[in-house]
Motif scaffolding. Structure first.
Motif, PDB file in Angstrom:
ATOM      1  N   LEU A 176       7.204   5.166  19.685  1.00 20.65           N
ATOM      2  CA  LEU A 176       6.663   4.916  18.353  1.00 20.65           C
ATOM      3  C   LEU A 176       5.279   5.540  18.262  1.00 20.65           C
ATOM      4  N   SER A 177       5.102   6.425  17.297  1.00 19.39           N
ATOM      5  CA  SER A 177       3.809   7.078  17.117  1.00 19.39           C
ATOM      6  C   SER A 177       2.822   6.122  16.465  1.00 19.39           C
ATOM      7  N   LEU A 178       1.598   6.120  16.958  1.00 18.97           N
ATOM      8  CA  LEU A 178       0.553   5.295  16.358  1.00 18.97           C
ATOM      9  C   LEU A 178       0.159   5.809  14.974  1.00 18.97           C
ATOM     10  N   ALA A 179       0.588   7.023  14.650  1.00 22.96           N
ATOM     11  CA  ALA A 179       0.297   7.581  13.331  1.00 22.96           C
ATOM     12  C   ALA A 179       1.368   7.219  12.307  1.00 22.96           C
ATOM     13  N   SER A 180       2.444   6.587  12.758  1.00 20.84           N
ATOM     14  CA  SER A 180       3.528   6.220  11.847  1.00 20.84           C
ATOM     15  C   SER A 180       3.274   4.849  11.238  1.00 20.84           C
ATOM     16  N   LYS A 181       4.210   4.413  10.398  1.00 21.15           N
ATOM     17  CA  LYS A 181       4.096   3.090   9.794  1.00 21.15           C
ATOM     18  C   LYS A 181       4.564   2.015  10.776  1.00 21.15           C
ATOM     19  N   VAL A 182       4.048   0.829  10.583  1.00 22.68           N
ATOM     20  CA  VAL A 182       4.486  -0.303  11.395  1.00 22.68           C
ATOM     21  C   VAL A 182       5.946  -0.607  11.068  1.00 22.68           C
ATOM     22  N   PRO A 183       6.804  -0.787  12.075  1.00 21.94           N
ATOM     23  CA  PRO A 183       8.213  -1.105  11.805  1.00 21.94           C
ATOM     24  C   PRO A 183       8.353  -2.349  10.926  1.00 21.94           C
ATOM     25  N   LYS A 184       9.323  -2.317  10.019  1.00 23.31           N
ATOM     26  CA  LYS A 184       9.504  -3.433   9.092  1.00 23.31           C
ATOM     27  C   LYS A 184       9.755  -4.750   9.816  1.00 23.31           C
ATOM     28  N   ARG A 185      10.504  -4.686  10.913  1.00 23.03           N
ATOM     29  CA  ARG A 185      10.831  -5.927  11.607  1.00 23.03           C
ATOM     30  C   ARG A 185       9.596  -6.559  12.253  1.00 23.03           C
ATOM     31  N   ALA A 186       8.479  -5.822  12.321  1.00 20.40           N
ATOM     32  CA  ALA A 186       7.245  -6.374  12.882  1.00 20.40           C
ATOM     33  C   ALA A 186       6.335  -6.968  11.812  1.00 20.40           C
ATOM     34  N   HIS A 187       6.672  -6.790  10.529  1.00 23.07           N
ATOM     35  CA  HIS A 187       5.790  -7.273   9.459  1.00 23.07           C
ATOM     36  C   HIS A 187       5.621  -8.790   9.496  1.00 23.07           C
ATOM     37  N   ALA A 188       6.725  -9.511   9.525  1.00 25.65           N
ATOM     38  CA  ALA A 188       6.643 -10.978   9.514  1.00 25.65           C
ATOM     39  C   ALA A 188       5.953 -11.519  10.770  1.00 25.65           C
ATOM     40  N   PRO A 189       6.289 -11.010  11.972  1.00 28.78           N
ATOM     41  CA  PRO A 189       5.568 -11.481  13.159  1.00 28.78           C
ATOM     42  C   PRO A 189       4.066 -11.196  13.105  1.00 28.78           C
ATOM     43  N   LEU A 190       3.674 -10.068  12.521  1.00 28.05           N
ATOM     44  CA  LEU A 190       2.249  -9.763  12.401  1.00 28.05           C
ATOM     45  C   LEU A 190       1.555 -10.733  11.453  1.00 28.05           C
ATOM     46  N   THR A 191       2.233 -11.072  10.363  1.00 27.95           N
ATOM     47  CA  THR A 191       1.668 -12.054   9.433  1.00 27.95           C
ATOM     48  C   THR A 191       1.482 -13.396  10.126  1.00 27.95           C
ATOM     49  N   GLU A 192       2.482 -13.800  10.894  1.00 28.98           N
ATOM     50  CA  GLU A 192       2.399 -15.060  11.638  1.00 28.98           C
ATOM     51  C   GLU A 192       1.266 -15.011  12.659  1.00 28.98           C
ATOM     52  N   LEU A 193       1.112 -13.877  13.318  1.00 26.65           N
ATOM     53  CA  LEU A 193       0.045 -13.734  14.306  1.00 26.65           C
ATOM     54  C   LEU A 193      -1.322 -13.878  13.652  1.00 26.65           C
ATOM     55  N   ARG A 194      -1.506 -13.269  12.499  1.00 24.75           N
ATOM     56  CA  ARG A 194      -2.795 -13.390  11.810  1.00 24.75           C
ATOM     57  C   ARG A 194      -3.075 -14.852  11.443  1.00 24.75           C
ATOM     58  N   GLU A 195      -2.055 -15.558  10.995  1.00 24.02           N
ATOM     59  CA  GLU A 195      -2.245 -16.964  10.619  1.00 24.02           C
ATOM     60  C   GLU A 195      -2.633 -17.807  11.827  1.00 24.02           C
ATOM     61  N   LYS A 196      -1.972 -17.569  12.953  1.00 27.08           N
ATOM     62  CA  LYS A 196      -2.252 -18.365  14.148  1.00 27.08           C
ATOM     63  C   LYS A 196      -3.641 -18.066  14.713  1.00 27.08           C
ATOM     64  N   THR A 197      -4.048 -16.805  14.671  1.00 34.05           N
ATOM     65  CA  THR A 197      -5.372 -16.474  15.200  1.00 34.05           C
ATOM     66  C   THR A 197      -6.478 -17.006  14.288  1.00 34.05           C
ATOM     67  N   ARG A 198      -6.250 -16.977  12.974  1.00 34.57           N
ATOM     68  CA  ARG A 198      -7.244 -17.568  12.061  1.00 34.57           C
ATOM     69  C   ARG A 198      -7.367 -19.067  12.309  1.00 34.57           C
ATOM     70  N   ALA A 199      -6.240 -19.719  12.543  1.00 35.57           N
ATOM     71  CA  ALA A 199      -6.271 -21.161  12.792  1.00 35.57           C
ATOM     72  C   ALA A 199      -7.087 -21.471  14.046  1.00 35.57           C
ATOM     73  N   PHE A 200      -6.945 -20.627  15.073  1.00 37.93           N
ATOM     74  CA  PHE A 200      -7.750 -20.848  16.275  1.00 37.93           C
ATOM     75  C   PHE A 200      -9.230 -20.640  15.992  1.00 37.93           C
ATOM     76  N   LEU A 201      -9.564 -19.569  15.300  1.00 36.04           N
ATOM     77  CA  LEU A 201     -10.969 -19.285  15.004  1.00 36.04           C
ATOM     78  C   LEU A 201     -11.600 -20.384  14.165  1.00 36.04           C
ATOM     79  N   ASP A 202     -10.811 -21.008  13.305  1.00 35.22           N
ATOM     80  CA  ASP A 202     -11.336 -22.090  12.467  1.00 35.22           C
ATOM     81  C   ASP A 202     -11.796 -23.289  13.293  1.00 35.22           C
ATOM     82  N   LEU A 203     -11.289 -23.408  14.518  1.00 29.28           N
ATOM     83  CA  LEU A 203     -11.709 -24.512  15.383  1.00 29.28           C
ATOM     84  C   LEU A 203     -13.123 -24.313  15.925  1.00 29.28           C
ATOM     85  N   GLU A 204     -13.596 -23.065  15.898  1.00 25.05           N
ATOM     86  CA  GLU A 204     -14.928 -22.718  16.409  1.00 25.05           C
ATOM     87  C   GLU A 204     -15.092 -23.158  17.868  1.00 25.05           C
TER      88      GLU A 204
END
Length: 380
Positions: A243-271
């Motif tokens: 997979l080229s880093l210059a290409s688009k993110v695979p569609k099947r990775a979109h939902a997991p990436l969204t979930e990852l962002r939510e989980k990391t924000r939740a951790f950061l909110d704990l300070e």
């Protein structure tokens, strides 16, 4: 202990090989007693199927392919030094040697059993040396089986180790471990659910509960990161693809990436103050999707790896094939009536199971097939 004595007598054996072979033998005799039933304390039901006691020379049992690829021994690498049962020259199992507390525990656990009029350790030593392959009778299977309850004296010593820990442990570490043990032991089947909003009274220090909560939130973020990598691996399909880093993110990775962002924000909110965890989570929330992929792959290197500007298959790549594994593991059963805070460390349910064992209630908590009285088996 057995490996050390064998080495002292001039035999070149590793502690890992000896421990794995003894564990394989212990699980085999337990499986023989189970006669087709399953018990979460026993591994190897697939790997050891069809074997006979006559195959259990040490030379055979110590081969890497003889037993499961992830034996129970692997889970003891941090526990044994933390409890002061071994003296460790490093973090590897081969660098462990039995401490005085460890020797006392082994003696207390095995004193009731004398296979062929020897101590358990003495007979296992003769087995490792190839001088005595006798494994039948009742004493050896009873001494080795993971299903055999520990004698009262051994339980006392184990409880003492849990509360005191290693001689080098800090007082706050001992207090946290004792608090955790008291808390989980107080939770019987059917206990009211617990969530992260309120610290249990038996967890004395608020920072302890805060650390447990932060750990749970970070575990959730870590699992979400694994889901992203799994999605990319599945998208690539075969090791030849990349997979080229210059290409688009695979569609099947979109939902997991969204979930990852939510989980990391939740951790950061704990300070929370953990610098490494904060760094990882900030990388996720501040970077583009493809940059997140690049950094995750760079951290991984096993399943996926970076080669220039491409994501390529790593040595553990499986792609879109059905997941296969030789690991013969039965997870600890979790009673449906007992609920833990979301994503809590696996160590907490494990301590709960240990507390049931220490208090003689383990058989009441296991599945019915493990509770049934098992028929006697001749080990001839």
């Amino acid at each position: 202990m057995v490996a050390e004595r064998a080495t002292a007598l001039g035999h070149q054996v590793t502690k890992i090989a000896v421990a794995n072979a003894i564990e394989a033998l212990a699980c085999f005799v337990a499986l023989q007693a189970l006669q087709g039933n399953r018990d979460s304390r026993v591994r190897g039901s697939t790997k050891l199927a069809g074997r006979t006691l006559q195959e259990f020379s040490f030379q055979n049992a110590s081969r890497p392919s003889f037993y499961v690829s992830q034996p129970m021994r692997m889970a003891t690498v941090t526990t044994l030094p933390a409890l002061g049962l071994v003296e460790a020259s490093g973090s590897r199992f081969n660098g462990f040697s039995c401490s005085e507390a460890g020797l006392a525990f082994v003696e207390a656990a095995s004193v009731e059993y004398r296979p062929y009029n020897r101590s358990l350790v003495d007979h296992l030593l003769q087995w490792v040396l190839g001088k005595d392959d006798r494994l039948n009778g009742d004493a050896l299977p009873m001494a080795l089986s993971p299903m055999t309850p520990l004698p009262p004296e051994a339980l006392v010593l184990l409880r003492e180790r849990l509360h005191q820990g290693a001689p080098t442990s800090q007082s706050w570490e001992r207090q946290r471990r004792s608090d955790a043990l008291h808390w989980v032991a107080s939770r019987g089947l059917g206990a009211a659910p617990v969530d992260w909003k309120e610290k249990p009274a038996l967890i004395g220090n608020a920072s302890h509960w805060a650390d447990m909560r932060a750990g749970a939130y970070f575990f959730a973020a870590r699992d979400a990161a694994h889901d992203v990598l799994n999605a990319v691996e599945t998208h690539m399909g075969t090791p030849e693809n990349r997979l080229s880093l210059a290409s688009k993110v695979p569609k099947r990775a979109h939902a997991p990436l969204t979930e990852l962002r939510e989980k990391t924000r939740a951790f950061l909110d704990l300070e929370h103050e953990d610098m490494e965890a904060n760094t990882f989570c900030r990388e996720v929330v501040e970077q583009s999707d493809m940059e997140i992929l690049r950094r995750l792959v760079d951290r991984d290197g096993r399943i996926l790896r970076l080669v220039g500007q491409h994501i390529c298959a790593g040595p553990a790549f499986q792609g879109s094939r059905e997941e296969t594994s030789e690991v013969d593991i039965e997870e600890s059963p979790e009673p449906e009536e007992l609920e833990w805070p979301e994503n809590i460390s696996y160590r907490i349910p494990n301590i709960w199971w240990l507390s049931q064992d220490l208090d003689g209630r383990l058989s009441d908590c296991l599945s019915p097939s493990a509770e049934d009285e098992l028929p006697e088996v001749a080990y001839g």
